[in-house]
Design an enzyme around this catalytic site. Structure first.
Site, PDB file in Angstrom:
ATOM      1  N   TYR A   1      65.316  41.417   5.870  1.00 25.12           N
ATOM      2  CA  TYR A   1      64.893  42.760   6.306  1.00 25.12           C
ATOM      3  C   TYR A   1      63.396  42.760   6.646  1.00 25.12           C
ATOM      4  CZ  TYR A   1      64.401  47.890   6.118  1.00 25.12           C
ATOM      5  OH  TYR A   1      64.146  49.219   6.419  1.00 25.12           O
TER       6      TYR A   1
ATOM      7  N   SER B   1      59.378  49.758   9.456  1.00 27.21           N
ATOM      8  CA  SER B   1      59.383  50.088   8.018  1.00 27.21           C
ATOM      9  C   SER B   1      58.015  49.723   7.449  1.00 27.21           C
ATOM     10  CB  SER B   1      60.464  49.237   7.338  1.00 27.21           C
ATOM     11  OG  SER B   1      60.263  49.209   5.945  1.00 27.21           O
TER      12      SER B   1
HETATM   13  P1  NAI Z   1      71.225  54.961   7.553  1.00 29.84           P
HETATM   14  O1  NAI Z   1      72.012  53.902   6.876  1.00 29.84           O
HETATM   15  O2  NAI Z   1      71.693  56.359   7.462  1.00 29.84           O
HETATM   16  O3  NAI Z   1      71.058  54.640   9.107  1.00 29.84           O
HETATM   17  C1  NAI Z   1      71.316  53.418   9.726  1.00 29.84           C
HETATM   18  C2  NAI Z   1      72.222  53.691  10.908  1.00 29.84           C
HETATM   19  O4  NAI Z   1      72.354  52.503  11.694  1.00 29.84           O
HETATM   20  C3  NAI Z   1      73.644  54.106  10.477  1.00 29.84           C
HETATM   21  O5  NAI Z   1      74.051  55.227  11.237  1.00 29.84           O
HETATM   22  C4  NAI Z   1      74.477  52.893  10.841  1.00 29.84           C
HETATM   23  O6  NAI Z   1      75.828  53.196  11.163  1.00 29.84           O
HETATM   24  C5  NAI Z   1      73.711  52.405  12.065  1.00 29.84           C
HETATM   25  N1  NAI Z   1      74.053  51.033  12.427  1.00 29.84           N
HETATM   26  C6  NAI Z   1      74.149  49.947  11.607  1.00 29.84           C
HETATM   27  N2  NAI Z   1      74.552  48.872  12.312  1.00 29.84           N
HETATM   28  C7  NAI Z   1      74.698  49.290  13.601  1.00 29.84           C
HETATM   29  C8  NAI Z   1      75.098  48.644  14.792  1.00 29.84           C
HETATM   30  N3  NAI Z   1      75.443  47.352  14.816  1.00 29.84           N
HETATM   31  N4  NAI Z   1      75.148  49.369  15.936  1.00 29.84           N
HETATM   32  C9  NAI Z   1      74.829  50.699  15.935  1.00 29.84           C
HETATM   33  N5  NAI Z   1      74.435  51.359  14.828  1.00 29.84           N
HETATM   34  C10 NAI Z   1      74.377  50.655  13.680  1.00 29.84           C
HETATM   35  O7  NAI Z   1      69.758  54.822   6.977  1.00 29.84           O
HETATM   36  P2  NAI Z   1      68.367  55.342   7.562  1.00 29.84           P
HETATM   37  O8  NAI Z   1      67.432  55.405   6.441  1.00 29.84           O
HETATM   38  O9  NAI Z   1      68.542  56.547   8.377  1.00 29.84           O
HETATM   39  O10 NAI Z   1      67.913  54.113   8.475  1.00 29.84           O
HETATM   40  C11 NAI Z   1      67.473  54.251   9.811  1.00 29.84           C
HETATM   41  C12 NAI Z   1      66.395  53.218  10.096  1.00 29.84           C
HETATM   42  O11 NAI Z   1      65.243  53.522   9.317  1.00 29.84           O
HETATM   43  C13 NAI Z   1      66.766  51.780   9.778  1.00 29.84           C
HETATM   44  O12 NAI Z   1      66.293  50.935  10.809  1.00 29.84           O
HETATM   45  C14 NAI Z   1      66.017  51.507   8.484  1.00 29.84           C
HETATM   46  O13 NAI Z   1      65.703  50.141   8.323  1.00 29.84           O
HETATM   47  C15 NAI Z   1      64.764  52.348   8.715  1.00 29.84           C
HETATM   48  N6  NAI Z   1      64.031  52.673   7.502  1.00 29.84           N
HETATM   49  C16 NAI Z   1      64.534  53.557   6.579  1.00 29.84           C
HETATM   50  C17 NAI Z   1      63.809  53.843   5.434  1.00 29.84           C
HETATM   51  C18 NAI Z   1      64.284  54.798   4.410  1.00 29.84           C
HETATM   52  O14 NAI Z   1      63.654  54.893   3.344  1.00 29.84           O
HETATM   53  N7  NAI Z   1      65.354  55.532   4.618  1.00 29.84           N
HETATM   54  C19 NAI Z   1      62.512  53.209   5.178  1.00 29.84           C
HETATM   55  C20 NAI Z   1      62.077  52.312   6.211  1.00 29.84           C
HETATM   56  C21 NAI Z   1      62.814  52.068   7.324  1.00 29.84           C
END
Ligand code: NAI
Length: 261
Positions: free
Chosen positions: A158, A145
Protein backbone atom coordinates in the site's frame (compact mmCIF):
# COMPACT_ATOMS: atom_id res chain seq x y z
CA UNK A 1 -19.45 26.21 -3.66
CA UNK A 2 -17.57 26.66 -6.94
CA UNK A 3 -19.85 28.10 -9.66
CA UNK A 4 -17.43 27.25 -12.49
CA UNK A 5 -17.99 23.52 -11.83
CA UNK A 6 -21.66 23.72 -12.86
CA UNK A 7 -22.29 21.73 -16.06
CA UNK A 8 -18.86 20.11 -16.07
CA UNK A 9 -18.44 16.32 -16.21
CA UNK A 10 -16.48 14.15 -13.78
CA UNK A 11 -15.61 10.47 -13.50
CA UNK A 12 -14.95 9.14 -9.99
CA UNK A 13 -13.55 5.61 -9.66
CA UNK A 14 -14.66 3.61 -6.64
CA UNK A 15 -17.44 6.18 -6.55
CA UNK A 16 -20.21 4.31 -4.75
CA UNK A 17 -18.68 4.03 -1.26
CA UNK A 18 -16.64 6.05 1.25
CA UNK A 19 -14.59 8.95 -0.07
CA UNK A 20 -15.62 8.29 -3.68
CA UNK A 21 -19.31 8.55 -2.81
CA UNK A 22 -18.70 11.75 -0.83
CA UNK A 23 -16.92 13.27 -3.85
CA UNK A 24 -19.72 12.12 -6.18
CA UNK A 25 -22.29 13.74 -3.86
CA UNK A 26 -20.32 16.99 -3.64
CA UNK A 27 -19.79 17.22 -7.41
CA UNK A 28 -23.52 16.61 -8.02
CA UNK A 29 -24.34 19.36 -5.50
CA UNK A 30 -22.05 21.66 -7.47
CA UNK A 31 -24.22 21.00 -10.56
CA UNK A 32 -21.77 18.65 -12.28
CA UNK A 33 -22.54 15.56 -14.36
CA UNK A 34 -20.96 12.55 -12.69
CA UNK A 35 -20.13 8.99 -13.69
CA UNK A 36 -19.63 7.00 -10.48
CA UNK A 37 -17.65 3.86 -11.14
CA UNK A 38 -17.94 0.64 -9.14
CA UNK A 39 -16.56 -2.89 -9.49
CA UNK A 40 -18.35 -6.23 -9.16
CA UNK A 41 -21.85 -6.31 -7.76
CA UNK A 42 -23.40 -2.92 -7.06
CA UNK A 43 -24.52 -2.38 -3.46
CA UNK A 44 -27.13 0.37 -3.47
CA UNK A 45 -26.87 1.92 -0.03
CA UNK A 46 -29.40 4.48 1.23
CA UNK A 47 -26.89 7.27 0.55
CA UNK A 48 -26.35 6.15 -3.03
CA UNK A 49 -30.08 5.67 -3.62
CA UNK A 50 -30.78 9.19 -2.34
CA UNK A 51 -28.29 10.61 -4.87
CA UNK A 52 -29.72 8.47 -7.70
CA UNK A 53 -33.23 9.76 -6.91
CA UNK A 54 -32.22 13.40 -6.53
CA UNK A 55 -29.87 13.58 -9.51
CA UNK A 56 -31.43 11.14 -11.97
CA UNK A 57 -30.34 13.23 -15.00
CA UNK A 58 -26.80 14.00 -13.92
CA UNK A 59 -25.63 10.80 -12.19
CA UNK A 60 -24.65 7.60 -14.00
CA UNK A 61 -23.46 4.57 -12.03
CA UNK A 62 -21.18 2.46 -14.22
CA UNK A 63 -19.32 -0.84 -13.69
CA UNK A 64 -15.63 -0.77 -14.59
CA UNK A 65 -12.68 -2.52 -13.00
CA UNK A 66 -9.87 0.06 -12.84
CA UNK A 67 -7.31 -2.66 -13.59
CA UNK A 68 -8.87 -3.40 -16.99
CA UNK A 69 -7.82 -1.28 -19.99
CA UNK A 70 -11.04 -2.13 -21.83
CA UNK A 71 -13.30 -1.32 -18.89
CA UNK A 72 -11.55 1.97 -18.11
CA UNK A 73 -11.83 3.01 -21.75
CA UNK A 74 -15.53 2.11 -21.65
CA UNK A 75 -15.89 4.25 -18.51
CA UNK A 76 -14.34 7.24 -20.24
CA UNK A 77 -16.51 6.68 -23.32
CA UNK A 78 -19.64 6.52 -21.13
CA UNK A 79 -18.85 9.99 -19.74
CA UNK A 80 -18.13 11.58 -23.10
CA UNK A 81 -21.02 9.85 -24.92
CA UNK A 82 -23.64 10.59 -22.29
CA UNK A 83 -22.54 14.02 -21.12
CA UNK A 84 -20.69 15.32 -24.18
CA UNK A 85 -17.22 15.72 -22.70
CA UNK A 86 -14.96 15.19 -19.75
CA UNK A 87 -13.46 17.77 -17.38
CA UNK A 88 -12.44 16.00 -14.16
CA UNK A 89 -11.22 12.46 -13.43
CA UNK A 90 -10.74 11.24 -9.86
CA UNK A 91 -8.63 8.08 -9.44
CA UNK A 92 -10.08 7.17 -6.06
CA UNK A 93 -10.40 3.35 -6.12
CA UNK A 94 -7.99 1.72 -3.68
CA UNK A 95 -7.52 -1.36 -1.52
CA UNK A 96 -5.33 -2.51 1.38
CA UNK A 97 -4.75 -5.73 3.34
CA UNK A 98 -1.96 -6.06 5.89
CA UNK A 99 0.72 -8.77 5.86
CA UNK A 100 4.17 -8.88 7.46
CA UNK A 101 6.35 -8.38 4.40
CA UNK A 102 8.11 -11.74 4.76
CA UNK A 103 4.73 -13.46 4.70
CA UNK A 104 3.07 -11.39 2.01
CA UNK A 105 1.81 -13.61 -0.84
CA UNK A 106 2.97 -12.29 -4.22
CA UNK A 107 -0.61 -12.17 -5.52
CA UNK A 108 -1.65 -9.92 -2.58
CA UNK A 109 1.24 -7.57 -3.42
CA UNK A 110 0.14 -7.56 -7.05
CA UNK A 111 -3.54 -6.95 -6.24
CA UNK A 112 -2.78 -3.77 -4.30
CA UNK A 113 -0.30 -2.45 -6.85
CA UNK A 114 -2.74 -3.30 -9.62
CA UNK A 115 -5.69 -1.38 -8.20
CA UNK A 116 -3.90 1.51 -6.49
CA UNK A 117 -1.10 2.19 -8.98
CA UNK A 118 -1.92 0.52 -12.30
CA UNK A 119 -5.56 1.66 -11.95
CA UNK A 120 -4.38 5.22 -11.40
CA UNK A 121 -2.23 5.01 -14.53
CA UNK A 122 -5.07 3.61 -16.66
CA UNK A 123 -7.53 6.22 -15.38
CA UNK A 124 -5.03 9.03 -15.94
CA UNK A 125 -4.29 7.84 -19.47
CA UNK A 126 -7.98 7.64 -20.35
CA UNK A 127 -8.57 11.13 -18.95
CA UNK A 128 -5.59 12.64 -20.80
CA UNK A 129 -6.77 11.11 -24.08
CA UNK A 130 -10.28 12.50 -23.58
CA UNK A 131 -8.96 15.95 -22.58
CA UNK A 132 -6.58 16.12 -25.56
CA UNK A 133 -9.24 15.00 -28.02
CA UNK A 134 -11.36 18.01 -27.10
CA UNK A 135 -8.49 20.42 -26.39
CA UNK A 136 -9.87 20.51 -22.87
CA UNK A 137 -7.68 21.70 -20.01
CA UNK A 138 -9.14 19.21 -17.51
CA UNK A 139 -8.12 18.19 -14.03
CA UNK A 140 -7.00 14.82 -12.66
CA UNK A 141 -7.12 14.09 -8.92
CA UNK A 142 -5.40 11.02 -7.49
CA UNK A 143 -6.42 9.67 -4.10
CA UNK A 144 -3.10 9.03 -2.46
CA UNK A 145 -2.63 8.85 1.32
CA UNK A 146 -0.51 10.12 4.19
CA UNK A 147 1.29 6.85 3.47
CA UNK A 148 2.89 8.35 0.38
CA UNK A 149 5.11 9.88 3.07
CA UNK A 150 4.64 7.96 6.34
CA UNK A 151 6.03 4.38 6.35
CA UNK A 152 3.42 1.80 7.38
CA UNK A 153 4.70 -1.61 8.53
CA UNK A 154 2.68 -4.60 7.21
CA UNK A 155 1.29 -2.36 4.47
CA UNK A 156 4.43 -2.27 2.29
CA UNK A 157 2.43 -2.79 -0.93
CA UNK A 158 0.00 0.00 0.00
CA UNK A 159 2.74 2.46 0.99
CA UNK A 160 4.68 1.61 -2.18
CA UNK A 161 1.58 2.25 -4.31
CA UNK A 162 0.87 5.60 -2.64
CA UNK A 163 4.53 6.68 -2.71
CA UNK A 164 4.48 5.92 -6.42
CA UNK A 165 1.30 7.98 -6.78
CA UNK A 166 3.24 11.05 -5.59
CA UNK A 167 5.95 10.91 -8.25
CA UNK A 168 3.50 9.71 -10.90
CA UNK A 169 1.30 12.75 -10.19
CA UNK A 170 4.27 15.13 -10.25
CA UNK A 171 5.64 13.66 -13.48
CA UNK A 172 2.35 13.76 -15.37
CA UNK A 173 1.65 17.25 -13.99
CA UNK A 174 4.95 18.48 -15.44
CA UNK A 175 4.41 16.66 -18.73
CA UNK A 176 0.97 18.23 -19.33
CA UNK A 177 1.35 21.62 -17.59
CA UNK A 178 1.76 23.62 -20.79
CA UNK A 179 -1.53 22.23 -22.07
CA UNK A 180 -3.26 23.56 -18.96
CA UNK A 181 -4.07 20.04 -17.73
CA UNK A 182 -3.65 19.86 -13.93
CA UNK A 183 -2.81 16.71 -11.95
CA UNK A 184 -2.88 16.68 -8.14
CA UNK A 185 -2.87 14.26 -5.24
CA UNK A 186 -5.10 14.26 -2.18
CA UNK A 187 -3.52 12.61 0.86
CA UNK A 188 -6.14 11.70 3.46
CA UNK A 189 -5.13 10.68 6.97
CA UNK A 190 -7.60 8.58 8.99
CA UNK A 191 -11.11 9.01 7.63
CA UNK A 192 -14.27 7.18 8.67
CA UNK A 193 -15.05 5.03 5.60
CA UNK A 194 -15.64 1.33 4.83
CA UNK A 195 -11.88 0.75 4.39
CA UNK A 196 -11.50 1.44 8.14
CA UNK A 197 -14.87 0.04 9.27
CA UNK A 198 -13.51 -3.06 11.01
CA UNK A 199 -10.70 -1.15 12.74
CA UNK A 200 -12.91 1.72 13.91
CA UNK A 201 -15.63 -0.65 15.15
CA UNK A 202 -13.18 -1.57 17.91
CA UNK A 203 -13.15 1.37 20.38
CA UNK A 204 -9.53 0.67 21.40
CA UNK A 205 -8.24 0.71 17.85
CA UNK A 206 -10.28 3.81 17.07
CA UNK A 207 -8.78 5.63 20.08
CA UNK A 208 -5.31 4.49 19.08
CA UNK A 209 -5.73 5.96 15.60
CA UNK A 210 -7.34 9.13 16.95
CA UNK A 211 -4.36 9.66 19.25
CA UNK A 212 -2.14 9.79 16.14
CA UNK A 213 -4.07 12.80 14.79
CA UNK A 214 -2.76 16.06 16.33
CA UNK A 215 -6.17 17.72 15.79
CA UNK A 216 -7.68 14.86 17.84
CA UNK A 217 -10.38 13.79 15.40
CA UNK A 218 -10.99 10.98 12.93
CA UNK A 219 -11.89 12.73 9.66
CA UNK A 220 -15.28 12.79 7.94
CA UNK A 221 -15.48 11.93 4.20
CA UNK A 222 -16.74 15.48 3.53
CA UNK A 223 -13.34 16.86 4.60
CA UNK A 224 -11.86 15.05 1.60
CA UNK A 225 -14.68 15.88 -0.82
CA UNK A 226 -14.22 19.57 0.07
CA UNK A 227 -10.60 19.25 -1.11
CA UNK A 228 -11.69 17.41 -4.26
CA UNK A 229 -14.16 20.19 -5.14
CA UNK A 230 -11.51 22.86 -4.61
CA UNK A 231 -8.86 21.06 -6.69
CA UNK A 232 -11.34 20.51 -9.54
CA UNK A 233 -12.39 24.17 -9.57
CA UNK A 234 -10.95 27.27 -11.19
CA UNK A 235 -9.94 28.45 -7.71
CA UNK A 236 -7.12 25.90 -8.04
CA UNK A 237 -6.19 26.93 -11.60
CA UNK A 238 -2.52 27.57 -10.66
CA UNK A 239 -2.12 24.37 -8.63
CA UNK A 240 -0.62 21.31 -10.30
CA UNK A 241 1.67 18.51 -9.16
CA UNK A 242 0.68 19.19 -5.55
CA UNK A 243 -0.18 16.86 -2.71
CA UNK A 244 -2.92 18.26 -0.51
CA UNK A 245 -2.87 16.56 2.91
CA UNK A 246 -6.28 16.25 4.56
CA UNK A 247 -5.10 14.60 7.75
CA UNK A 248 -5.58 16.78 10.85
CA UNK A 249 -1.79 17.02 11.04
CA UNK A 250 -1.12 13.25 11.03
CA UNK A 251 2.03 13.57 8.94
CA UNK A 252 3.62 16.07 11.36
CA UNK A 253 5.35 13.49 13.63
CA UNK A 254 2.59 13.58 16.33
CA UNK A 255 4.85 11.94 18.93
CA UNK A 256 6.74 15.27 19.10
CA UNK A 257 3.51 17.25 19.64
CA UNK A 258 4.09 18.33 23.25
CA UNK A 259 7.80 19.00 22.96
CA UNK A 260 8.96 15.39 23.38
CA UNK A 261 12.14 14.24 21.71
P1 NAI B 1 -13.60 2.30 0.37
O1 NAI B 1 -13.19 0.89 0.59
O2 NAI B 1 -14.99 2.69 0.69
O3 NAI B 1 -13.35 2.74 -1.14
C1 NAI B 1 -12.57 2.06 -2.07
C2 NAI B 1 -13.41 1.88 -3.32
O4 NAI B 1 -12.59 1.37 -4.38
C3 NAI B 1 -14.57 0.88 -3.12
O5 NAI B 1 -15.75 1.43 -3.66
C4 NAI B 1 -14.13 -0.32 -3.93
O6 NAI B 1 -15.20 -1.09 -4.46
C5 NAI B 1 -13.36 0.39 -5.04
N1 NAI B 1 -12.49 -0.52 -5.79
C6 NAI B 1 -11.63 -1.46 -5.29
N2 NAI B 1 -11.06 -2.14 -6.30
C7 NAI B 1 -11.57 -1.62 -7.46
C8 NAI B 1 -11.37 -1.91 -8.82
N3 NAI B 1 -10.55 -2.88 -9.23
N4 NAI B 1 -12.05 -1.18 -9.74
C9 NAI B 1 -12.92 -0.20 -9.36
N5 NAI B 1 -13.14 0.12 -8.07
C10 NAI B 1 -12.47 -0.59 -7.14
O7 NAI B 1 -12.58 3.17 1.20
P2 NAI B 1 -12.19 4.71 1.07
O8 NAI B 1 -11.61 5.11 2.35
O9 NAI B 1 -13.31 5.50 0.55
O10 NAI B 1 -11.00 4.67 0.01
C11 NAI B 1 -10.93 5.50 -1.12
C12 NAI B 1 -9.48 5.85 -1.41
O11 NAI B 1 -8.98 6.66 -0.35
C13 NAI B 1 -8.53 4.66 -1.53
O12 NAI B 1 -7.64 4.88 -2.61
C14 NAI B 1 -7.78 4.68 -0.21
O13 NAI B 1 -6.50 4.11 -0.32
C15 NAI B 1 -7.71 6.18 0.04
N6 NAI B 1 -7.45 6.55 1.42
C16 NAI B 1 -8.40 6.36 2.40
C17 NAI B 1 -8.12 6.72 3.71
C18 NAI B 1 -9.10 6.56 4.81
O14 NAI B 1 -8.73 6.76 5.97
N7 NAI B 1 -10.34 6.21 4.55
C19 NAI B 1 -6.82 7.28 4.08
C20 NAI B 1 -5.91 7.44 2.98
C21 NAI B 1 -6.23 7.09 1.71
Amino acid sequence: MYPDLKGKTAVVTGGTTGLGLAIVGRYLEEGMNVVADYVGELKVTDDLKALQDKYENTLIVFQADVTSEEEIDALSKEATDKFGGLDVWVNNAGIEKPFPTAEMPYDEWQKVINVNLNGTFLGTRAALRAFEKNFNKGSIINMSSVHQQIPWPTFAHYAASKGASKLFTETVALEYAEKGIRVNNICPGAIDTPINAEKFADPIQRMQTQSMVPMGEIGEPSYVSDAAAFLASEQAHYITGSSLFVDGGMKLYPSFQHGAG
